[in-house]
Design an enzyme around this catalytic site. Structure first.
Site, PDB file in Angstrom:
ATOM      1  N   GLY A 206       0.850  -1.193   0.000  1.00 22.47           N
ATOM      2  CA  GLY A 206       0.000   0.000   0.000  1.00 22.47           C
ATOM      3  C   GLY A 206       0.878   1.232   0.000  1.00 22.47           C
ATOM      4  O   GLY A 206       1.630   1.466   0.952  1.00 22.47           O
TER       5      GLY A 206
ATOM      6  N   GLY B   3      -0.288   4.541  -0.863  1.00 22.61           N
ATOM      7  CA  GLY B   3      -1.146   5.706  -1.053  1.00 22.61           C
ATOM      8  C   GLY B   3      -0.656   6.885  -0.228  1.00 22.61           C
ATOM      9  O   GLY B   3       0.517   6.964   0.145  1.00 22.61           O
TER      10      GLY B   3
ATOM     11  N   MET C 210      -0.998   7.685   2.820  1.00 24.40           N
ATOM     12  CA  MET C 210      -0.370   7.301   4.078  1.00 24.40           C
ATOM     13  C   MET C 210       0.865   6.431   3.818  1.00 24.40           C
ATOM     14  O   MET C 210       1.959   6.719   4.305  1.00 24.40           O
ATOM     15  CB  MET C 210      -1.370   6.526   4.954  1.00 24.40           C
ATOM     16  CG  MET C 210      -2.503   7.362   5.519  1.00 24.40           C
ATOM     17  SD  MET C 210      -1.973   8.579   6.767  1.00 24.40           S
ATOM     18  CE  MET C 210      -1.748   7.503   8.207  1.00 24.40           C
ATOM     19  N   GLY C 211       0.698   5.344   3.079  1.00 27.65           N
ATOM     20  CA  GLY C 211       1.780   4.374   2.890  1.00 27.65           C
ATOM     21  C   GLY C 211       3.025   4.982   2.265  1.00 27.65           C
ATOM     22  O   GLY C 211       4.160   4.691   2.682  1.00 27.65           O
TER      23      GLY C 211
ATOM     24  N   GLY D 180      -1.987  11.545   9.591  1.00 33.13           N
ATOM     25  CA  GLY D 180      -2.389  12.122   8.315  1.00 33.13           C
ATOM     26  C   GLY D 180      -1.206  12.644   7.515  1.00 33.13           C
ATOM     27  O   GLY D 180      -0.103  12.092   7.556  1.00 33.13           O
TER      28      GLY D 180
ATOM     29  N   LYS E  43      -7.472   3.173  18.387  1.00 31.17           N
ATOM     30  CA  LYS E  43      -7.511   4.158  17.296  1.00 31.17           C
ATOM     31  C   LYS E  43      -8.955   4.541  16.971  1.00 31.17           C
ATOM     32  O   LYS E  43      -9.253   5.706  16.679  1.00 31.17           O
ATOM     33  CB  LYS E  43      -6.828   3.577  16.052  1.00 31.17           C
ATOM     34  CG  LYS E  43      -6.913   4.444  14.800  1.00 31.17           C
ATOM     35  CD  LYS E  43      -6.319   5.826  15.003  1.00 31.17           C
ATOM     36  CE  LYS E  43      -6.007   6.534  13.687  1.00 31.17           C
ATOM     37  NZ  LYS E  43      -7.059   6.527  12.705  1.00 31.17           N
TER      38      LYS E  43
ATOM     39  N   HIS F 286     -10.046   6.923  19.537  1.00 31.42           N
ATOM     40  CA  HIS F 286      -9.373   8.191  19.198  1.00 31.42           C
ATOM     41  C   HIS F 286     -10.176   8.940  18.139  1.00 31.42           C
ATOM     42  O   HIS F 286     -10.429  10.143  18.255  1.00 31.42           O
ATOM     43  CB  HIS F 286      -7.958   7.895  18.690  1.00 31.42           C
ATOM     44  CG  HIS F 286      -7.307   9.054  17.980  1.00 31.42           C
ATOM     45  ND1 HIS F 286      -7.563   9.350  16.655  1.00 31.42           N
ATOM     46  CD2 HIS F 286      -6.419   9.990  18.410  1.00 31.42           C
ATOM     47  CE1 HIS F 286      -6.860  10.423  16.308  1.00 31.42           C
ATOM     48  NE2 HIS F 286      -6.165  10.818  17.363  1.00 31.42           N
TER      49      HIS F 286
ATOM     50  N   GLU G 198     -12.117  12.460  18.225  1.00 34.70           N
ATOM     51  CA  GLU G 198     -11.791  13.441  17.177  1.00 34.70           C
ATOM     52  C   GLU G 198     -13.061  13.998  16.526  1.00 34.70           C
ATOM     53  O   GLU G 198     -13.172  15.205  16.293  1.00 34.70           O
ATOM     54  CB  GLU G 198     -10.913  12.724  16.148  1.00 34.70           C
ATOM     55  CG  GLU G 198     -10.542  13.490  14.914  1.00 34.70           C
ATOM     56  CD  GLU G 198      -9.931  12.527  13.883  1.00 34.70           C
ATOM     57  OE1 GLU G 198      -8.915  11.870  14.180  1.00 34.70           O
ATOM     58  OE2 GLU G 198     -10.492  12.410  12.769  1.00 34.70           O
TER      59      GLU G 198
END
Lengths: 292, 292, 292, 292
Positions: C7, C9, C11-12, C114, C164, C167, C171
């Site tokens: 991955g 993208g 993030m990755g 992010g 998460k 979290h 958020e």
């Protein structure tokens, strides 16, 4: 016609009586229950002529599953099981599939009416194939209220419990609505006699309803509800309603608020409000109250 | 008896008719209105024999205040003004005090029933001193629904509008309850015919109510409400209910959610969701949609 | 150490870069992606010396499942898969069990940060057995922010994604909090320059936070967010948070309100408010607005 | 410069110290207070050279009003009063008008920072005419945090308290967000050590914030908050925020939910849940719990 009825609790017992009053034969079974007509599921099945209709009125989840499992080994092709309990609609397709492999039909039926159903009739919302529904129809007619309303073939298998689930979601918010209004009237000192205001609302208002009638009945028994604790259980349908809404991205603010109010009512102390108190103390030096 | 009626709109016009059917004399006035019986407040007062009862059915706030002001110069000690409009209960004590100095009585009256009141009667919640209420009693009897319920002397001046305000708060949450349930049934694909499910609920269910009957009526006119925009006004009572709750530290989650849903329904675009979108974009690079 | 990364993208891709900057070797794969280091999962596995660690950064659900399935046929006992995507925590136990039968370890890891993670580091919440976590530790060290905080071994398999998820639920409500406050300041005319008020809050206040800093950044780019539509997607964690709360009978009014606000933001018209409008029209003759 | 400071409580006392550290002269007064510099408002006014600035740090409402009233008879044209307390913004215009007739200026100032303000500085949001604000400027500089943020001239008289009120509304919902997330983590058994998860979030996450730091601090003092009761007071700003939102037809679901959670936390038993329990019993024969 003949009906096998599994489960003779508060709901099942009264339903047996109402069906019998309509002239049908009911063979009722519940384990270790004095008023049972037979003493095993096998006896119940044996007592009925094929094609059989067996109505379940037992707790949702594991109990319903075990009865379906056992009946699947006892019933024959052409028979029909009706699940009239408070099952989650997602269980219905599983049960229908399991039984369809054996040629046994399945109908799910949400039942509303509570302790009043014996006299007033039970509102019924059922789902399933037309051929299976047709076999149960006389029983539906016996159970439903007189008049033109009170029963509906809501759709395929699962639709009955889904409709009943949403009914209960609406019910949660309506109860919460009256409860909030009542608390506000009691808290403010404008209105002299809150019960009389509730009583007056029973005619001519926009909010006249059976729940309002029941509220007046409750207040007549205990004007300020002093005998009660503010503690409300929930039987699952409210939770499932919110989950179904989340699956469909439908906002349900009032119904969800009603569910959460019940959750809170069952907490001796609120963990989240401990955290709020702790934070207020941390930044502002605001006094906190110790646990008891 | 004789009644002066100021305001001949949707509510006032029908109320005049219902009171007349009960055999009373009504002198109705509204400015520049073809069906008015007199053409000024002075003419209205002159047309009535003392002690007079004058019922106001005009918009809350400035209009009601100006009519009270003008009538206070025309009426005589022993006369009574009834405010049947949607006034905030906090206005009532002010009006009562202003009029009491002149020897004029004041009664506040919340009226429910809408366009159905002419035939079904109007639910009435009134507040004020016994002596003033007594003078209006025959009119209350004419307006209220037949049967034992539908009107209540809720307490001192202000109690009538307060009770009506809470009625409307409850009404908001009940409407929201049906609306949420309906949206969920329409969004999910379990139930084949949502309207028939609603129709069936009219008997035997816990949620049977006049609002449910009206929902079915609306769906019979427009099955999926395609002709409507999801836009709901609010006339003040919902806001005041929440404010009264805040003053009394009473949590009203369902009623407040219903009020906020109306606020949101009137926004072409949601400023707060712009900010949420902006924040998601800032931290996560999530795509945003441009304004149109 | 060596890491396989599936991955690449938003993030990755950045995570590969940050891990490389820390001196590790990363073999990155994503199908049909120009910057990929290898062109199949098989090549990725072949490129790594055993015992291997392969980190997944792919969409939750079906894609993650298919990658786990394929890797389970390629990896060897002693290898470890890390799921760093936004999987639902309930998937983790299934994956761990599936892989444990083959002697392959599994660690779930919630990743926050992010588009800022490359420079600031990524907050990591991971779950799994100590022996599996130990093999991934150097990568966790490379990814996490500098300083003493930013990563936690939250518990057994699933605990990372659960932490998460919560979290993200928090958020949601924090974003909603700033969004509501901003809308109110913009709607009222008390404050001359809302952006400057937000800017000032960045020091000394109780609400100072990274999200506030980002709000100021967004307002500096578009003072009244005129360029945006009030439309907010949701990626699943908010929904799962509410579902987990329902399972545990925990009331989450603020987080759920935030989720529902997003649902509403994505509706062109609100079905439930159509019903409210229809009901108001039915009982009160209130005007409705036609659909466009 | 010289400042008169009325009110030497938790906030006022520390503010006097911080202003003195910046080199200014502060004459502090509070009735019957050992550390007071003078023993009456008259002495305080006499101790200052004109044009005077007098800062009020006293309880909102009646106390603030009485101090304004008394000072209005002691001060001279050209002097300025600053209301730094938690007054409702709607009081400010009244005070400004009352004082303007005497030629005395008025500035309202919302102050955030709590017990940490002495060391970290106080965030300040003030409203008023430029000429009056200018006279207070050196004091604002002394009080505010170091750095570029932390104070703002928010607009005309009232804007400071309005901005502070909205700040507190946001604060309510942020606290509620952390509290809900914490309760869910504690209730579910996925996460082994909730405190360590909270601790880890202090870097790299989207939710990093001062309130999170304080939550960790509180958990370090009492890991499961066992010493606290789930009881949260409210000081008015949350209520006013919701009222301002209602006045502006702005939906505030998360902030309002946070306010209502506090209301509920202070009820020994919930009247509205008594009604829900009563209704469930009426229609379904569901068991109720007696009051204790």
């Amino acid at each position: 016609m003949e009906l096998g009825l599994v489960g003779l609790g508060r709901m099942g017992g009264n339903m047996r009586e109402r069906i019998r009053r309509a002239g049908h034969t009911v063979v009722g079974y519940a384990p270790d229950t004095p008023g049972a007509d037979v003493h095993s599921l096998r006896d119940l099945v044996d007592a009925l002529a094929a094609p059989r209709v067996v109505w379940l009125m037992v707790p949702a989840g594991a109990v319903t599953q075990s009865v379906v499992d056992e009946l699947s080994g006892l019933l024959a092709p052409g028979d029909v099981i009706v699940d009239g309990g408070n099952s989650r609609w997602t269980d219905d397709a599983k049960h229908a599939e399991q039984l369809a492999e054996l040629g046994i039909g399945f109908v799910d039926c949400g039942v509303s009416g509570g302790v009043w159903g014996l006299e007033n009739g039970y509102a019924l919302m059922y789902g399933g194939d037309d051929e299976h529904v047709a076999k149960v129809k006389p029983i539906f007619e016996a159970l439903k209220p007189e008049g033109e309303f009170g029963s509906v073939h809501a759709g395929r298998v699962g639709a009955g419990h889904f409709a009943k689930m949403v009914h209960n979601g609406i019910e949660y918010a309506m109860m919460q609505a009256f409860a909030e209004g009542w608390e506000l009237l009691e808290a403010a000192d404008e209105v002299t006699d809150v019960r009389e205001v509730f009583r007056s609302w029973q005619e001519g208002t926009v909010i006249r309803s059976w729940l309002l009638d029941l509220a007046v009945r409750a207040l007549d028994q205990d004007e300020h509800l002093d005998q009660l604790r503010g503690y409300a259980a929930d039987s699952g349908e409210g939770r499932w309603t919110v989950e179904a809404a989340i699956d469909n991205a439908v906002p349900l603010p009032a119904i969800t608020a009603s569910l959460f109010a019940r959750f809170s009512s069952r907490q001796d102390d609120s963990p989240q409000m401990k955290m709020v108190a702790a934070l207020r103390n941390q930044f502002g030096g605001h006094a906190v109250e110790g646990s008891e």
